[in-house]
Design a protein around this motif. Sequence first.
Motif, PDB file in Angstrom:
ATOM      1  N   ASP A   1       0.603  -1.197  -0.112  1.00 21.46           N
ATOM      2  CA  ASP A   1       0.316   0.039   0.292  1.00 21.46           C
ATOM      3  C   ASP A   1       0.815   1.035   0.035  1.00 21.46           C
ATOM      4  OD1 ASP A   1      -2.575   2.203   0.504  1.00 21.46           O
ATOM      5  OD2 ASP A   1      -1.418   1.978   2.729  1.00 21.46           O
ATOM      6  N   LEU A   2       0.972   2.066  -0.842  1.00 23.99           N
ATOM      7  CA  LEU A   2       1.225   3.382  -0.829  1.00 23.99           C
ATOM      8  C   LEU A   2       0.580   4.431  -0.043  1.00 23.99           C
ATOM      9  CD1 LEU A   2       2.997   5.038  -2.588  1.00 23.99           C
ATOM     10  CD2 LEU A   2       1.552   6.070  -3.838  1.00 23.99           C
ATOM     11  N   ASP A   3       1.315   5.225   0.273  1.00 25.13           N
ATOM     12  CA  ASP A   3       0.593   5.744   1.540  1.00 25.13           C
ATOM     13  C   ASP A   3       0.762   7.411   0.888  1.00 25.13           C
ATOM     14  OD1 ASP A   3      -0.023   7.785   3.800  1.00 25.13           O
ATOM     15  OD2 ASP A   3       1.144   7.612   5.083  1.00 25.13           O
ATOM     16  N   GLU A   4      -0.533   7.495   0.175  1.00 28.02           N
ATOM     17  CA  GLU A   4      -1.096   8.722  -0.824  1.00 28.02           C
ATOM     18  C   GLU A   4      -0.989  10.116   0.141  1.00 28.02           C
ATOM     19  OE1 GLU A   4      -2.617   5.415  -2.717  1.00 28.02           O
ATOM     20  OE2 GLU A   4      -3.013   6.006  -0.530  1.00 28.02           O
ATOM     21  N   CYS A   5      -1.491   9.812   1.777  1.00 28.23           N
ATOM     22  CA  CYS A   5      -1.554  11.027   2.355  1.00 28.23           C
ATOM     23  C   CYS A   5      -0.258  11.846   2.803  1.00 28.23           C
ATOM     24  CB  CYS A   5      -1.854  10.866   3.970  1.00 28.23           C
ATOM     25  SG  CYS A   5      -3.703  10.195   3.942  1.00 28.23           S
ATOM     26  N   ALA A   6       1.104  10.907   2.447  1.00 28.47           N
ATOM     27  CA  ALA A   6       2.498  11.158   2.807  1.00 28.47           C
ATOM     28  C   ALA A   6       3.011  12.925   1.710  1.00 28.47           C
ATOM     29  CB  ALA A   6       3.201  10.459   2.420  1.00 28.47           C
ATOM     30  N   THR A   7       1.870  12.975   0.736  1.00 27.49           N
ATOM     31  CA  THR A   7       2.643  14.058  -0.240  1.00 27.49           C
ATOM     32  C   THR A   7       0.329  15.041   0.246  1.00 27.49           C
ATOM     33  OG1 THR A   7       0.283  13.279  -1.598  1.00 27.49           O
ATOM     34  CG2 THR A   7       2.519  12.866  -2.485  1.00 27.49           C
ATOM     35  N   SER A   8      -0.102  14.839   1.436  1.00 30.80           N
ATOM     36  CA  SER A   8      -1.108  16.401   1.623  1.00 30.80           C
ATOM     37  C   SER A   8      -1.895  16.266   0.531  1.00 30.80           C
ATOM     38  CB  SER A   8      -0.250  17.370   2.223  1.00 30.80           C
ATOM     39  OG  SER A   8       0.270  16.711   3.416  1.00 30.80           O
ATOM     40  N   PRO A   9      -2.649  15.386   0.282  1.00 26.49           N
ATOM     41  CA  PRO A   9      -3.984  15.825  -0.487  1.00 26.49           C
ATOM     42  C   PRO A   9      -5.070  16.151  -0.277  1.00 26.49           C
ATOM     43  CG  PRO A   9      -3.849  13.666   0.131  1.00 26.49           C
ATOM     44  CD  PRO A   9      -2.825  14.028   0.704  1.00 26.49           C
ATOM     45  N   CYS A  10      -5.361  16.567   1.316  1.00 25.50           N
ATOM     46  CA  CYS A  10      -6.952  17.381   1.294  1.00 25.50           C
ATOM     47  C   CYS A  10      -7.093  18.414   1.620  1.00 25.50           C
ATOM     48  CB  CYS A  10      -6.672  16.654   2.366  1.00 25.50           C
ATOM     49  SG  CYS A  10      -7.055  14.553   2.485  1.00 25.50           S
ATOM     50  N   LYS A  11      -7.784  19.037   1.715  1.00 22.36           N
ATOM     51  CA  LYS A  11      -7.279  20.410   1.268  1.00 22.36           C
ATOM     52  C   LYS A  11      -7.400  20.957   2.967  1.00 22.36           C
ATOM     53  CE  LYS A  11     -11.101  21.715  -1.864  1.00 22.36           C
ATOM     54  NZ  LYS A  11     -11.031  20.475  -2.239  1.00 22.36           N
ATOM     55  N   ASP A  12      -6.942  22.445   3.736  1.00 26.26           N
ATOM     56  CA  ASP A  12      -6.597  22.698   4.768  1.00 26.26           C
ATOM     57  C   ASP A  12      -7.431  22.208   5.547  1.00 26.26           C
ATOM     58  OD1 ASP A  12      -4.533  23.857   3.821  1.00 26.26           O
ATOM     59  OD2 ASP A  12      -4.740  25.779   3.899  1.00 26.26           O
ATOM     60  N   HIS A  13      -8.965  22.463   5.894  1.00 25.38           N
ATOM     61  CA  HIS A  13     -10.121  22.098   6.521  1.00 25.38           C
ATOM     62  C   HIS A  13     -10.415  20.239   6.749  1.00 25.38           C
ATOM     63  CE1 HIS A  13     -12.256  22.788   2.959  1.00 25.38           C
ATOM     64  NE2 HIS A  13     -12.966  21.933   3.930  1.00 25.38           N
ATOM     65  N   GLN A  14      -9.437  19.663   5.698  1.00 20.59           N
ATOM     66  CA  GLN A  14      -9.450  18.524   6.366  1.00 20.59           C
ATOM     67  C   GLN A  14      -8.271  17.558   6.954  1.00 20.59           C
ATOM     68  OE1 GLN A  14     -10.219  17.629   1.724  1.00 20.59           O
ATOM     69  NE2 GLN A  14     -12.615  17.979   1.824  1.00 20.59           N
ATOM     70  N   TYR A  15      -8.624  16.171   7.018  1.00 21.45           N
ATOM     71  CA  TYR A  15      -7.239  14.969   6.948  1.00 21.45           C
ATOM     72  C   TYR A  15      -7.991  14.072   6.963  1.00 21.45           C
ATOM     73  CZ  TYR A  15      -9.858  12.257   9.913  1.00 21.45           C
ATOM     74  OH  TYR A  15     -11.339  12.183  10.413  1.00 21.45           O
ATOM     75  N   CYS A  16      -6.091  14.001   6.504  1.00 25.25           N
ATOM     76  CA  CYS A  16      -6.184  12.670   5.177  1.00 25.25           C
ATOM     77  C   CYS A  16      -6.094  11.119   6.160  1.00 25.25           C
ATOM     78  CB  CYS A  16      -5.342  12.891   4.439  1.00 25.25           C
ATOM     79  SG  CYS A  16      -4.671  11.906   3.300  1.00 25.25           S
ATOM     80  N   LEU A  17      -7.309  10.564   4.915  1.00 26.58           N
ATOM     81  CA  LEU A  17      -7.157   8.707   5.771  1.00 26.58           C
ATOM     82  C   LEU A  17      -6.611   7.837   4.819  1.00 26.58           C
ATOM     83  CD1 LEU A  17      -8.241   7.971   8.671  1.00 26.58           C
ATOM     84  CD2 LEU A  17     -10.211   7.173   7.494  1.00 26.58           C
ATOM     85  N   ASN A  18      -5.623   7.393   5.663  1.00 23.82           N
ATOM     86  CA  ASN A  18      -4.722   6.395   4.313  1.00 23.82           C
ATOM     87  C   ASN A  18      -5.660   4.910   4.079  1.00 23.82           C
ATOM     88  OD1 ASN A  18      -3.011   5.645   2.573  1.00 23.82           O
ATOM     89  ND2 ASN A  18      -2.013   3.703   3.997  1.00 23.82           N
ATOM     90  N   THR A  19      -6.039   4.550   3.169  1.00 19.28           N
ATOM     91  CA  THR A  19      -6.919   3.162   3.137  1.00 19.28           C
ATOM     92  C   THR A  19      -6.698   2.582   2.005  1.00 19.28           C
ATOM     93  OG1 THR A  19      -8.244   3.928   1.127  1.00 19.28           O
ATOM     94  CG2 THR A  19      -9.269   4.730   3.561  1.00 19.28           C
ATOM     95  N   ASP A  20      -6.182   0.825   2.558  1.00 21.66           N
ATOM     96  CA  ASP A  20      -5.384   0.016   1.307  1.00 21.66           C
ATOM     97  C   ASP A  20      -6.070   0.258  -0.140  1.00 21.66           C
ATOM     98  OD1 ASP A  20      -4.018  -1.854   2.401  1.00 21.66           O
ATOM     99  OD2 ASP A  20      -5.870  -3.133   2.308  1.00 21.66           O
ATOM    100  N   GLY A  21      -5.094   1.010  -0.560  1.00 21.57           N
ATOM    101  CA  GLY A  21      -4.590   1.099  -2.273  1.00 21.57           C
ATOM    102  C   GLY A  21      -5.474   2.380  -1.950  1.00 21.57           C
ATOM    103  N   SER A  22      -5.871   3.364  -1.531  1.00 23.94           N
ATOM    104  CA  SER A  22      -6.715   4.387  -1.453  1.00 23.94           C
ATOM    105  C   SER A  22      -6.262   5.442  -0.704  1.00 23.94           C
ATOM    106  CB  SER A  22      -8.123   3.997  -2.398  1.00 23.94           C
ATOM    107  OG  SER A  22      -8.485   5.725  -2.128  1.00 23.94           O
ATOM    108  N   PHE A  23      -6.811   6.750  -0.915  1.00 21.26           N
ATOM    109  CA  PHE A  23      -6.827   7.478   0.804  1.00 21.26           C
ATOM    110  C   PHE A  23      -8.424   8.699   0.944  1.00 21.26           C
ATOM    111  CE2 PHE A  23      -6.311  10.133  -2.771  1.00 21.26           C
ATOM    112  CZ  PHE A  23      -6.247  11.526  -2.515  1.00 21.26           C
ATOM    113  N   SER A  24      -8.764   8.804   1.539  1.00 22.07           N
ATOM    114  CA  SER A  24     -10.201   9.912   1.613  1.00 22.07           C
ATOM    115  C   SER A  24      -9.736  11.076   2.368  1.00 22.07           C
ATOM    116  CB  SER A  24     -11.276   8.852   1.935  1.00 22.07           C
ATOM    117  OG  SER A  24     -11.181   8.279   3.617  1.00 22.07           O
ATOM    118  N   CYS A  25     -10.121  12.047   2.380  1.00 23.44           N
ATOM    119  CA  CYS A  25     -10.316  13.497   2.637  1.00 23.44           C
ATOM    120  C   CYS A  25     -11.314  13.563   3.865  1.00 23.44           C
ATOM    121  CB  CYS A  25     -10.051  14.994   1.997  1.00 23.44           C
ATOM    122  SG  CYS A  25      -8.778  13.756   0.379  1.00 23.44           S
ATOM    123  N   LYS A  26     -11.114  13.773   5.129  1.00 25.05           N
ATOM    124  CA  LYS A  26     -12.323  13.713   5.871  1.00 25.05           C
ATOM    125  C   LYS A  26     -12.213  15.417   6.588  1.00 25.05           C
ATOM    126  CE  LYS A  26     -13.607   9.182   6.514  1.00 25.05           C
ATOM    127  NZ  LYS A  26     -15.051   8.685   5.984  1.00 25.05           N
ATOM    128  N   GLY A  27     -13.172  16.367   7.065  1.00 19.61           N
ATOM    129  CA  GLY A  27     -13.469  17.381   7.078  1.00 19.61           C
ATOM    130  C   GLY A  27     -12.560  17.389   9.257  1.00 19.61           C
TER     131      GLY A  27
END
Length: 102
Positions: free
Chosen positions: A1-27
Amino acid sequence: DLDECATSPCKDHQYCLNTDGSFSCKGCDASCVGCTGEGSDKCKTCSSGYGKEGEKCTDIDECNLPEKVCMKENQDCVNTPGSYKCVCSEGFEDKDGTCVQT
């Protein structure tokens, strides 16, 4: 699994949640300006109307501050999350910005 969160893909008012093979941005919590995770204890800084209490950002009760915030006569302060509002006391109503007896 690649940690997509390492590149801070989310907006300023969100945090990144790494998932298996992907990621999601949470408020972030409403008490936060920027965050590193879920909840008021993961704030980078506190929102206006909130202060650090231990590790958490908690609501400041403006109505209990030594300095009165509702200055008009026959007016009461009501605390709200992150702010407050001034309302006419019981038995009074707002008439053009003044609290008059009902």
